[in-house]
Design a protein around this motif. Sequence first.
Motif, PDB file in Angstrom:
ATOM      1  N   ASP A  43      32.765  42.752  49.011  1.00 27.26           N
ATOM      2  CA  ASP A  43      33.236  43.353  47.756  1.00 27.26           C
ATOM      3  C   ASP A  43      34.292  42.477  47.090  1.00 27.26           C
ATOM      4  OD1 ASP A  43      31.536  45.476  48.287  1.00 27.26           O
ATOM      5  OD2 ASP A  43      33.146  46.812  48.976  1.00 27.26           O
ATOM      6  N   CYS A  44      35.206  41.925  47.892  1.00 28.48           N
ATOM      7  CA  CYS A  44      36.254  41.059  47.351  1.00 28.48           C
ATOM      8  C   CYS A  44      35.646  39.812  46.726  1.00 28.48           C
ATOM      9  CB  CYS A  44      37.254  40.685  48.445  1.00 28.48           C
ATOM     10  SG  CYS A  44      38.657  39.736  47.817  1.00 28.48           S
ATOM     11  N   LEU A  45      34.693  39.216  47.403  1.00 27.50           N
ATOM     12  CA  LEU A  45      34.024  38.027  46.869  1.00 27.50           C
ATOM     13  C   LEU A  45      33.389  38.340  45.517  1.00 27.50           C
ATOM     14  CD1 LEU A  45      33.190  35.060  47.480  1.00 27.50           C
ATOM     15  CD2 LEU A  45      31.104  36.006  48.468  1.00 27.50           C
ATOM     16  N   ARG A  46      32.718  39.485  45.422  1.00 27.07           N
ATOM     17  CA  ARG A  46      32.087  39.896  44.158  1.00 27.07           C
ATOM     18  C   ARG A  46      33.152  40.116  43.078  1.00 27.07           C
ATOM     19  NH1 ARG A  46      31.985  44.729  42.521  1.00 27.07           N
ATOM     20  NH2 ARG A  46      32.099  45.646  44.608  1.00 27.07           N
ATOM     21  N   GLU A  47      34.257  40.794  43.422  1.00 29.16           N
ATOM     22  CA  GLU A  47      35.298  41.063  42.432  1.00 29.16           C
ATOM     23  C   GLU A  47      35.991  39.777  41.975  1.00 29.16           C
ATOM     24  OE1 GLU A  47      37.955  44.293  43.394  1.00 29.16           O
ATOM     25  OE2 GLU A  47      36.294  45.706  43.657  1.00 29.16           O
ATOM     26  N   ILE A  48      36.217  38.845  42.894  1.00 30.92           N
ATOM     27  CA  ILE A  48      36.816  37.558  42.517  1.00 30.92           C
ATOM     28  C   ILE A  48      35.870  36.790  41.587  1.00 30.92           C
ATOM     29  CG2 ILE A  48      37.486  35.270  43.414  1.00 30.92           C
ATOM     30  CD1 ILE A  48      39.662  37.341  43.872  1.00 30.92           C
ATOM     31  N   GLU A  49      34.591  36.810  41.918  1.00 32.36           N
ATOM     32  CA  GLU A  49      33.609  36.146  41.051  1.00 32.36           C
ATOM     33  C   GLU A  49      33.606  36.782  39.658  1.00 32.36           C
ATOM     34  OE1 GLU A  49      29.082  34.537  41.347  1.00 32.36           O
ATOM     35  OE2 GLU A  49      29.458  36.502  42.245  1.00 32.36           O
ATOM     36  N   GLU A  50      33.638  38.108  39.594  1.00 35.71           N
ATOM     37  CA  GLU A  50      33.676  38.806  38.308  1.00 35.71           C
ATOM     38  C   GLU A  50      34.949  38.445  37.533  1.00 35.71           C
ATOM     39  OE1 GLU A  50      31.090  42.706  39.805  1.00 35.71           O
ATOM     40  OE2 GLU A  50      33.262  42.884  39.574  1.00 35.71           O
ATOM     41  N   TYR A  51      36.066  38.335  38.234  1.00 36.75           N
ATOM     42  CA  TYR A  51      37.330  37.947  37.598  1.00 36.75           C
ATOM     43  C   TYR A  51      37.176  36.576  36.935  1.00 36.75           C
ATOM     44  CZ  TYR A  51      42.068  36.103  37.173  1.00 36.75           C
ATOM     45  OH  TYR A  51      43.203  35.509  36.690  1.00 36.75           O
ATOM     46  N   PHE A  52      36.642  35.619  37.666  1.00 36.16           N
ATOM     47  CA  PHE A  52      36.508  34.275  37.110  1.00 36.16           C
ATOM     48  C   PHE A  52      35.483  34.211  35.983  1.00 36.16           C
ATOM     49  CE2 PHE A  52      38.907  32.869  40.833  1.00 36.16           C
ATOM     50  CZ  PHE A  52      39.751  31.938  40.242  1.00 36.16           C
ATOM     51  N   LYS A  53      34.547  35.141  35.947  1.00 41.12           N
ATOM     52  CA  LYS A  53      33.578  35.189  34.846  1.00 41.12           C
ATOM     53  C   LYS A  53      34.133  35.952  33.643  1.00 41.12           C
ATOM     54  CE  LYS A  53      29.308  34.966  37.535  1.00 41.12           C
ATOM     55  NZ  LYS A  53      28.096  35.714  37.925  1.00 41.12           N
ATOM     56  N   GLY A  54      35.329  36.514  33.789  1.00 42.60           N
ATOM     57  CA  GLY A  54      35.926  37.286  32.708  1.00 42.60           C
ATOM     58  C   GLY A  54      35.391  38.698  32.615  1.00 42.60           C
ATOM     59  N   GLU A  55      34.799  39.188  33.697  1.00 41.23           N
ATOM     60  CA  GLU A  55      34.187  40.523  33.710  1.00 41.23           C
ATOM     61  C   GLU A  55      35.036  41.562  34.438  1.00 41.23           C
ATOM     62  OE1 GLU A  55      30.498  39.642  35.641  1.00 41.23           O
ATOM     63  OE2 GLU A  55      29.698  38.554  33.911  1.00 41.23           O
ATOM     64  N   ARG A  56      36.169  41.167  35.024  1.00 39.25           N
ATOM     65  CA  ARG A  56      36.997  42.106  35.791  1.00 39.25           C
ATOM     66  C   ARG A  56      38.460  41.845  35.501  1.00 39.25           C
ATOM     67  NH1 ARG A  56      36.831  45.652  39.794  1.00 39.25           N
ATOM     68  NH2 ARG A  56      34.597  45.384  40.012  1.00 39.25           N
ATOM     69  N   ILE A  57      39.200  42.938  35.205  1.00 37.65           N
ATOM     70  CA  ILE A  57      40.641  42.814  35.001  1.00 37.65           C
ATOM     71  C   ILE A  57      41.438  43.609  36.027  1.00 37.65           C
ATOM     72  CG2 ILE A  57      40.384  42.316  32.542  1.00 37.65           C
ATOM     73  CD1 ILE A  57      41.331  45.167  31.952  1.00 37.65           C
ATOM     74  N   GLU A  58      40.775  44.472  36.791  1.00 39.22           N
ATOM     75  CA  GLU A  58      41.431  45.245  37.855  1.00 39.22           C
ATOM     76  C   GLU A  58      40.602  45.127  39.117  1.00 39.22           C
ATOM     77  OE1 GLU A  58      41.947  49.265  36.579  1.00 39.22           O
ATOM     78  OE2 GLU A  58      43.407  48.734  35.044  1.00 39.22           O
ATOM     79  N   PHE A  59      41.291  45.159  40.254  1.00 37.43           N
ATOM     80  CA  PHE A  59      40.624  45.025  41.544  1.00 37.43           C
ATOM     81  C   PHE A  59      40.682  46.343  42.304  1.00 37.43           C
ATOM     82  CE2 PHE A  59      41.904  40.841  40.233  1.00 37.43           C
ATOM     83  CZ  PHE A  59      40.783  40.076  40.527  1.00 37.43           C
ATOM     84  N   THR A  60      39.638  46.591  43.085  1.00 34.03           N
ATOM     85  CA  THR A  60      39.560  47.848  43.829  1.00 34.03           C
ATOM     86  C   THR A  60      39.543  47.655  45.341  1.00 34.03           C
ATOM     87  OG1 THR A  60      37.138  47.873  43.799  1.00 34.03           O
ATOM     88  CG2 THR A  60      38.271  48.927  41.930  1.00 34.03           C
ATOM     89  N   VAL A  61      39.410  46.419  45.807  1.00 34.11           N
ATOM     90  CA  VAL A  61      39.296  46.195  47.253  1.00 34.11           C
ATOM     91  C   VAL A  61      40.631  46.479  47.938  1.00 34.11           C
ATOM     92  CG1 VAL A  61      37.396  44.559  47.136  1.00 34.11           C
ATOM     93  CG2 VAL A  61      39.722  43.723  47.039  1.00 34.11           C
ATOM     94  N   PRO A  62      40.563  47.084  49.112  1.00 34.17           N
ATOM     95  CA  PRO A  62      41.804  47.317  49.860  1.00 34.17           C
ATOM     96  C   PRO A  62      42.330  46.010  50.437  1.00 34.17           C
ATOM     97  CG  PRO A  62      39.919  48.062  51.138  1.00 34.17           C
ATOM     98  CD  PRO A  62      39.390  47.630  49.801  1.00 34.17           C
ATOM     99  N   TYR A  63      43.639  45.893  50.478  1.00 32.73           N
ATOM    100  CA  TYR A  63      44.256  44.718  51.088  1.00 32.73           C
ATOM    101  C   TYR A  63      45.423  45.165  51.953  1.00 32.73           C
ATOM    102  CZ  TYR A  63      47.292  45.200  46.979  1.00 32.73           C
ATOM    103  OH  TYR A  63      48.130  45.687  46.007  1.00 32.73           O
ATOM    104  N   ILE A  64      45.800  44.297  52.842  1.00 34.32           N
ATOM    105  CA  ILE A  64      46.844  44.590  53.815  1.00 34.32           C
ATOM    106  C   ILE A  64      47.955  43.566  53.644  1.00 34.32           C
ATOM    107  CG2 ILE A  64      47.377  44.761  56.279  1.00 34.32           C
ATOM    108  CD1 ILE A  64      44.250  45.265  56.619  1.00 34.32           C
TER     109      ILE A  64
END
Length: 164
Positions: free
Chosen positions: A50-71
């Motif tokens: 999920d993180c890989l997909r969200e990072i890819e979306e961020y770099f494509k300009g398709e994501r401005i907020e992230f939903t993956v949990p982090y520690i």
Amino acid sequence: MSELHQVDYQSPIGVVEIIGKAEGIMSIFFSERDTATHPLQPDTPQVLQDCLREIEEYFKGERIEFTVPYITEGTEFQNRVWSALTEIPYAETVSYRDIAIAVGSEKAVRAVGNANSKNKISIIVPCHRIIGSNGRLTGYAGGLSRKEWLIQHEKTFISWPEQL
């Protein structure tokens, strides 16, 4: 504790290493390697996928907020700073002093800078959005050229309301 896994994303500004376990992402860093060498594997936890997909979306300009949990692993103060970083709106910048005020320690500007430098969750915990009070770019573990690129990237993709 579950085992650590790594996946890489080949971004326009270098390889992004994503490390985590089933419970959440542990770190996101820019690597100095030229190519991504850790692809998704059959046993890669869903959170890393999920993180890989969200990072890819961020770099494509398709994501401005992230939903993956982090520690995060840090002091109480560091965790307050890192939490405050996540409140900085996409495509905006604030100063170290602004964050010091936000965490209730107005005079702790240097401590905020130190906590910022220890952030292991680049991009998702957007330490690149912190600038000096004089408006200049200052320190970034991924390098100032990447920091500048990320800020400009976000400004490129921000959607502004239609003007009447």
